[in-house]
Structures are given as C-alpha cells and as structure tokens.
Motif scaffolding. Structure first.
Motif, PDB file in Angstrom:
ATOM      1  N   GLU A  85       0.848  -1.181   0.000  1.00 50.91           N
ATOM      2  CA  GLU A  85       0.000   0.000   0.000  1.00 50.91           C
ATOM      3  C   GLU A  85       0.892   1.240   0.000  1.00 50.91           C
ATOM      4  N   VAL A  86       0.630   2.155  -0.918  1.00 58.93           N
ATOM      5  CA  VAL A  86       1.474   3.337  -1.107  1.00 58.93           C
ATOM      6  C   VAL A  86       0.630   4.606  -1.025  1.00 58.93           C
ATOM      7  N   ALA A  87       1.116   5.574  -0.251  1.00 65.70           N
ATOM      8  CA  ALA A  87       0.486   6.891  -0.207  1.00 65.70           C
ATOM      9  C   ALA A  87       1.290   7.835  -1.093  1.00 65.70           C
ATOM     10  N   PRO A  88       0.694   8.383  -2.142  1.00 65.40           N
ATOM     11  CA  PRO A  88       1.451   9.304  -3.008  1.00 65.40           C
ATOM     12  C   PRO A  88       1.782  10.596  -2.271  1.00 65.40           C
ATOM     13  N   SER A  89       2.920  11.168  -2.585  1.00 62.06           N
ATOM     14  CA  SER A  89       3.302  12.449  -1.966  1.00 62.06           C
ATOM     15  C   SER A  89       2.637  13.587  -2.735  1.00 62.06           C
ATOM     16  N   LEU A  90       1.328  13.449  -2.905  1.00 61.89           N
ATOM     17  CA  LEU A  90       0.507  14.406  -3.644  1.00 61.89           C
ATOM     18  C   LEU A  90      -0.784  14.626  -2.854  1.00 61.89           C
ATOM     19  N   PRO A  91      -1.502  15.718  -3.114  1.00 62.32           N
ATOM     20  CA  PRO A  91      -2.779  15.949  -2.414  1.00 62.32           C
ATOM     21  C   PRO A  91      -3.898  15.064  -2.958  1.00 62.32           C
ATOM     22  N   LEU A  92      -3.720  13.732  -2.835  1.00 64.86           N
ATOM     23  CA  LEU A  92      -4.737  12.770  -3.258  1.00 64.86           C
ATOM     24  C   LEU A  92      -5.245  12.035  -2.027  1.00 64.86           C
ATOM     25  N   SER A  93      -6.555  11.925  -1.890  1.00 57.72           N
ATOM     26  CA  SER A  93      -7.140  11.392  -0.667  1.00 57.72           C
ATOM     27  C   SER A  93      -7.019   9.879  -0.550  1.00 57.72           C
ATOM     28  N   LYS A  94      -6.815   9.167  -1.650  1.00 58.21           N
ATOM     29  CA  LYS A  94      -6.778   7.713  -1.605  1.00 58.21           C
ATOM     30  C   LYS A  94      -5.352   7.202  -1.678  1.00 58.21           C
ATOM     31  N   THR A  95      -5.175   5.961  -1.213  1.00 57.28           N
ATOM     32  CA  THR A  95      -3.890   5.285  -1.359  1.00 57.28           C
ATOM     33  C   THR A  95      -4.014   4.264  -2.482  1.00 57.28           C
ATOM     34  N   PHE A  96      -2.868   3.723  -2.925  1.00 61.40           N
ATOM     35  CA  PHE A  96      -2.861   2.818  -4.074  1.00 61.40           C
ATOM     36  C   PHE A  96      -2.098   1.547  -3.719  1.00 61.40           C
ATOM     37  N   TYR A  97      -2.450   0.471  -4.409  1.00 66.21           N
ATOM     38  CA  TYR A  97      -1.795  -0.816  -4.196  1.00 66.21           C
ATOM     39  C   TYR A  97      -0.993  -1.190  -5.436  1.00 66.21           C
ATOM     40  N   ASN A 110      14.260  -5.386   0.189  1.00 64.31           N
ATOM     41  CA  ASN A 110      14.642  -4.013   0.551  1.00 64.31           C
ATOM     42  C   ASN A 110      13.446  -3.131   0.881  1.00 64.31           C
ATOM     43  N   LEU A 111      12.239  -3.678   0.844  1.00 63.27           N
ATOM     44  CA  LEU A 111      11.036  -2.867   1.036  1.00 63.27           C
ATOM     45  C   LEU A 111      10.561  -2.948   2.492  1.00 63.27           C
ATOM     46  N   GLU A 112      10.358  -1.776   3.111  1.00 66.99           N
ATOM     47  CA  GLU A 112       9.880  -1.704   4.489  1.00 66.99           C
ATOM     48  C   GLU A 112       8.892  -0.560   4.625  1.00 66.99           C
ATOM     49  N   VAL A 113       8.029  -0.664   5.640  1.00 68.56           N
ATOM     50  CA  VAL A 113       7.146   0.452   5.968  1.00 68.56           C
ATOM     51  C   VAL A 113       7.998   1.673   6.314  1.00 68.56           C
ATOM     52  N   GLY A 114       7.639   2.817   5.734  1.00 68.86           N
ATOM     53  CA  GLY A 114       8.378   4.042   6.007  1.00 68.86           C
ATOM     54  C   GLY A 114       9.356   4.446   4.931  1.00 68.86           C
ATOM     55  N   LYS A 115       9.602   3.561   3.962  1.00 64.75           N
ATOM     56  CA  LYS A 115      10.491   3.919   2.854  1.00 64.75           C
ATOM     57  C   LYS A 115       9.681   4.542   1.720  1.00 64.75           C
ATOM     58  N   ARG A 116      10.391   5.262   0.862  1.00 66.46           N
ATOM     59  CA  ARG A 116       9.751   5.821  -0.333  1.00 66.46           C
ATOM     60  C   ARG A 116       9.997   4.919  -1.529  1.00 66.46           C
ATOM     61  N   VAL A 117       9.018   4.905  -2.425  1.00 72.51           N
ATOM     62  CA  VAL A 117       9.130   4.100  -3.631  1.00 72.51           C
ATOM     63  C   VAL A 117       8.776   4.950  -4.848  1.00 72.51           C
ATOM     64  N   LEU A 118       9.276   4.537  -5.979  1.00 75.67           N
ATOM     65  CA  LEU A 118       8.915   5.139  -7.265  1.00 75.67           C
ATOM     66  C   LEU A 118       7.872   4.236  -7.902  1.00 75.67           C
ATOM     67  N   VAL A 119       6.703   4.809  -8.209  1.00 79.73           N
ATOM     68  CA  VAL A 119       5.596   4.011  -8.741  1.00 79.73           C
ATOM     69  C   VAL A 119       4.931   4.731  -9.911  1.00 79.73           C
ATOM     70  N   PRO A 120       4.294   3.976 -10.817  1.00 74.23           N
ATOM     71  CA  PRO A 120       3.533   4.615 -11.898  1.00 74.23           C
ATOM     72  C   PRO A 120       2.159   5.048 -11.397  1.00 74.23           C
ATOM     73  N   LEU A 121       1.698   6.188 -11.892  1.00 76.87           N
ATOM     74  CA  LEU A 121       0.339   6.659 -11.598  1.00 76.87           C
ATOM     75  C   LEU A 121      -0.196   7.271 -12.879  1.00 76.87           C
ATOM     76  N   GLY A 122      -1.098   6.562 -13.542  1.00 78.87           N
ATOM     77  CA  GLY A 122      -1.530   7.001 -14.866  1.00 78.87           C
ATOM     78  C   GLY A 122      -0.347   6.956 -15.819  1.00 78.87           C
ATOM     79  N   LYS A 123      -0.085   8.065 -16.474  1.00 74.40           N
ATOM     80  CA  LYS A 123       1.054   8.154 -17.384  1.00 74.40           C
ATOM     81  C   LYS A 123       2.256   8.817 -16.733  1.00 74.40           C
ATOM     82  N   ARG A 124       2.179   9.009 -15.419  1.00 74.71           N
ATOM     83  CA  ARG A 124       3.273   9.649 -14.674  1.00 74.71           C
ATOM     84  C   ARG A 124       4.004   8.625 -13.824  1.00 74.71           C
ATOM     85  N   ARG A 125       5.175   9.025 -13.344  1.00 73.06           N
ATOM     86  CA  ARG A 125       5.886   8.278 -12.310  1.00 73.06           C
ATOM     87  C   ARG A 125       6.035   9.192 -11.108  1.00 73.06           C
ATOM     88  N   ILE A 126       5.635   8.733  -9.957  1.00 77.06           N
ATOM     89  CA  ILE A 126       5.638   9.577  -8.769  1.00 77.06           C
ATOM     90  C   ILE A 126       6.325   8.857  -7.608  1.00 77.06           C
TER      91      ILE A 126
END
Length: 536
Positions: A21-33, A43-59
């Motif tokens: 589950e990822v919370a985007p660092s954007l003013p969006l009310s929902k989280t994404f899976y 290497n993945l833990e709660v509290g780390k940042r990840v690079l993920v696709p959102l639509g045609k963007r990468r955030i």
C-alpha cells in the motif's frame, strides 16, 4: 473485443510483501496498491519511499504496509525503492493516520509535513521536441503564437514548440508558467499523442544531504616516542611549517582542515607531505550543522524549589512514573516558576530513558529560553523552528531519528519529532493561537500533543498564566488534571493593575478623541522624569 479484467485475490502474510500500500506524496485522498517485483521485496519496508507509476506519470510515494487480503485490478509494479532506511516507524504511521482522518487531509500530505523539507524527492516532467515536432516548428513563417490548424495540430502549437525547442529539455511546470494559451496541459498531452513532443520523467534528488568535512588524524602507531623526537628535529630544520602542524595535530589527535586553515593559513601542501610520510591520515567525516552556534550558555545550578512548586512537580512525576497517559493543566502566574517545573520533569523523563518534546510559540523561542535549556541539558537538545536552514533542520531531525538526543524544543511542527519512546510533551503558553497551522495541512499542535501523548502513554503538560477556555473547561471536567502556581517565586509581588473607566475621563475632559487617562499620562511623565522607560 471485450478485455477480461483479471482480479487477483491475494492472501498473504505481512512479510510476504507481494503487494504494497502506497500513499502518493501528492494531495490525493486515496492510497494505491502495487505489486512488488521479487528483486525489490527484501529491501522494502514500511516508512520507505518508492517510485511508482500513476496514470502516465511516475511519482514518489510512502510505503504504508503490506495488505494480508486485497482485491486488485490490473496491478502495476513498484519501479524502485528510494531509501536505504525507513523515514518513519509503524507507531508514527498510526499517529499520521489519525491526523489524516481527523483533519480530512491526505495521508501523503501529512507524512510530507512531518518529514524535513529538504529530503522530499520530486518527480519532474521533462519536455523535448520529436523530429516531427521540430519539422513542424521549422515550417512556420513569422513568429505569431497562433496559427491555423494544419496536420491536425491545434492552435497555439507554435508558442509551445518554440518554448520547448533548444535541445536541453524544459520542465512542464516551467512551460505552463510561461504559456498564455487555454488548457495548456490538455494541449501538451495532445501534442504528445500527435508525436510532436516527448514527455520524460526525471527524479529530482534530495536538496539536502549530510554535511562532511575533511579531518586530519595523528597516526598513533606510526612512531615511537624516540622516533617522534627524532622526526620533529628533522622537520624543524628542513620543514618548520610541517613540524608545527604535525605537533598541533598530535596534541589534538584529530583536527579539521577548517581549523588548520584558521591556525596556519593554506596548509594543503604540508598536510599532503606529512601524509606521504605516514605521520598523519586524512579522511572525510560527517558533521552536524550547529543551530546553537549563536547561543551562549554555561552549566547552571538548579534552584531550590518553593513548597508549591515541589507539590506540583511531585504530582507530575507520579504521572510520568505511572507509565500511563497523564495530562495536566499547569496554571501559573507570570514568574511563578513554570519553566523550572518543565526542566525538572524532563530530568525525570531522561532518568527513565525516555524523551521529551517542548512546544513553544514562535514569539517565545528566544535565545534566553534556548540558553536556559542548554545550560541544564547541554548538547542533549534538538532545536526545530522555521528560522533554521533546511540543512540544520535536516541534521536535527536525523539526530532525533538516530536516538542521539532526548529533547526537542521547537514550534508547532516539533510535535512530529521522530522520538521512539516519548515520556513527556510540554506545551508552553498553550493559549497561543500560533499553535494552529492555517495552510496546507491544517492542524492544532496543542490538540495533537494530547493525541500523541495518549498514543505514547506519556505525560502532557499544558502550561499558561492565562489558559485557553477549552483547556480550562477540560480541567474542570476531568480531562486535564489541574495544577496551580498562584504565587511568584520568593513571594515577589505581582504588578499593580488599576482599571480606569474612560467614560468618566471623557465626561471630565474637554478634549476630543481622548485616548489616555489622566492617571496614565501622569504615570508616564513621572517615569520619564526618573530617566526610566515606558512600554505601551
């Protein structure tokens, strides 16, 4: 043809990390899976940042957890993990979720507010011309920004293609600021679909990084005492500057290049030759930026408490030692010794191996206040406020995160200080309106102090000479334990206050627009005659 949607029902343990589950660092009310590729799971833990696709963007987004049972349609993969260590813990995430829910603010915005500003990674959209776009730009005659539609290209194209041309790439944000056409984003995306413009994503890295300095260290095992004396005699004859620097480094064992330059001027050549002889070593080491450089302080001796102070302190310490949430309202007149109560309470918290947050209004964060805390606790303090540089604030946050200090003193944002074992939160001058943040994430630090104190099972002290109506009511209804300091230290008298009815003054005076009473004017005159000062 109707495409069938694959619904994945994933039942997994927390440590499986198949989905995140990822919370985007954007003013969006929902989280994404997202689905986690096998090579990223370790290497993945709660509290780390990840690079993920959102639509045609990468955030960039924040990892919130690994769901045990979810339904996912057309999952996308996590692209990369951006941090070596987590930026927040699970207990902090519980606090962030509460803030998000109570203030109706996206969880990503809450986390961004809690973290130091300089570490946020930004995703930039970089625009460049394709070969087709460059050809169409070359086909225009003149420099008018609006042209008739040709080859299914909309009006306003020339201005956009001209701004992007140059070969170095332009950010989407910069371009939109310069454009005067309507709906620039829609137009840009249409140009991309027409094959005239490329849009690439680039990560803008941290603005703030750990600060390092070069240090010179004496190699203790390089020479015996006899060999040292012999080497010094040779250096004094052939290279006196090297001899002076070598002795200076040996006496201190480790010296920064900055100090050497201050003492001896340009020393690079001498240091290089001493290193070649194996007498010293040179290395880069991390150093903290010091926000306390402007504050002068010396170790203080705690004063003897008055009887009423001791009674109040005993009740607070009892709450601290109980290991339960213990909220207090400390109602003390100006000069009654509230700050000393704070200091003694913090001493008890530190004795238990716990930590303290001290919130003060911006106007109260004076050098005198900071010096008083430094005089009592030395370097065991982090300072958090808006006048710090981003580098200083980043270093103070990291010192707290590493567990190197036990006390944070600062303005409202200090309520997010990343302590792991909080023992007390103090809100000084709790009636001040500056504890409320009015932009972006809107919150009251005074209210959050109560929430965080409850989550941490810590003591919370609301201190004021003039408590807010809410706190006063809460002390009467049992939500806060009332504590009182009605007298000043050593029974010093309170200032005499006299209320003058200006209606009577107006009746007795022939002057229009009367502001000051006769008594006030007389008092001002008498004070000035004594060569003293007046504050209105």
């Amino acid at each position: 043809m109707i495409l069938e949607t694959l619904v994945v029902k994933a039942k997994q343990l927390m440590e499986d990390k198949g989905f995140v589950e990822v919370a985007p660092s954007l003013p969006l009310s929902k989280t994404f899976y997202y689905q986690v590729p096998e090579n990223l799971r370790d290497n993945l833990e709660v509290g780390k940042r990840v690079l993920v696709p959102l639509g045609k963007r990468r955030i960039t987004g924040y990892v919130l957890g690994f769901p045990s049972e979810i339904e996912i349609k057309d999952t996308k993969d996590v692209l990369d993990v951006l941090d070596d260590l987590p930026l927040f813990r699970r207990d902090e995430l519980i606090f962030y979720r509460w803030v998000s829910s109570y203030y109706f603010s996206p969880i990503g915005e809450v986390i961004k507010t809690a973290l130091p500003k300089g570490i946020n990674i930004e995703t930039l959209q970089i625009l460049s011309l394709t070969e087709k776009g460059a050809n169409i730009l070359a086909s225009y005659n003149g420099d008018s920004p609006v042209y008739p539609v040709r080859d299914a290209v909309p009006n306003g194209t020339y201005r956009i293609l001209k701004e992007i041309s140059g070969g170095k790439g332009v950010t989407l944000r910069h371009l939109i600021k310069r454009l005067t056409v309507n709906n620039p984003r829609s137009l840009l995306f249409k140009l991309r679909d027409e094959g005239l413009v490329n849009i690439e994503f680039k990560q803008k890295g941290r603005l703030i990084k750990p600060k390092t300095e070069r240090f010179v260290r004496y190699e203790r095992d390089s020479l015996s005492k006899q060999d040292f004396t012999s080497s010094m005699d040779i250096l004094k004859k052939k290279a006196p500057k090297q001899a002076t620097i070598f002795k200076f480094v040996r006496d201190k064992e480790k010296v920064s290049f900055r100090m050497l330059k201050k003492e001896f001027g340009n020393s690079s050549g001498s240091v290089k030759r001493l290193k070649e002889k194996g007498l010293i070593s040179v290395s880069y080491e991390e150093v903290y930026r010091d926000p306390f450089a402007q504050y002068a302080y010396s170790k203080d001796t705690p004063p003897r408490l008055m009887k009423r102070q001791q009674e109040v302190l005993n009740r607070i310490i009892k709450g601290i030692n109980s290991g339960k949430f213990s909220p207090f309202l400390l109602h003390g007149v100006t000069g009654s010794g509230k700050t000393e109560i704070y200091l003694r309470s913090i001493e008890d918290v530190i004795r238990l191996g716990k930590e303290a947050i001290v919130l003060v209004p911006e106007i109260s964060l004076t050098p005198q206040l900071v010096s008083r805390f430094k005089s009592r606790f030395g370097n065991n303090i982090a300072l958090l406020h808006s006048r710090l540089s981003e580098g200083e604030r980043y270093d103070e946050w990291r010192r707290i995160r590493k567990g190197e200090i036990n006390i944070a003193i600062g303005v409202r944002s200090a309520i997010f200080a990343p302590f792991e074992n909080l023992g007390i939160i103090i809100v000084d001058e709790e009636h001040e309106t500056s504890y409320k943040q009015e932009d972006k994430l809107r919150y009251s630090a005074r209210d959050l102090a109560m929430v965080r104190g409850k989550l941490a099972k810590a003591a919370v002290i609301m201190g004021s000479a003039t408590p807010s109506l809410e706190s006063y009511y809460n002390s009467k209804t049992g939500k806060l334990t009332p504590l009182s300091l009605p007298e000043r230290i050593e029974n010093r008298p309170l200032p005499l206050v006299e209320v003058v009815d200006m209606r009577d003054e107006v009746k007795e005076s022939s002057r229009k627009g009367l502001i000051f009473s006769k008594k006030l004017e007389k008092a001002i005159e008498e004070t000035l005659v004594k060569k003293e000062q007046v504050l209105l």
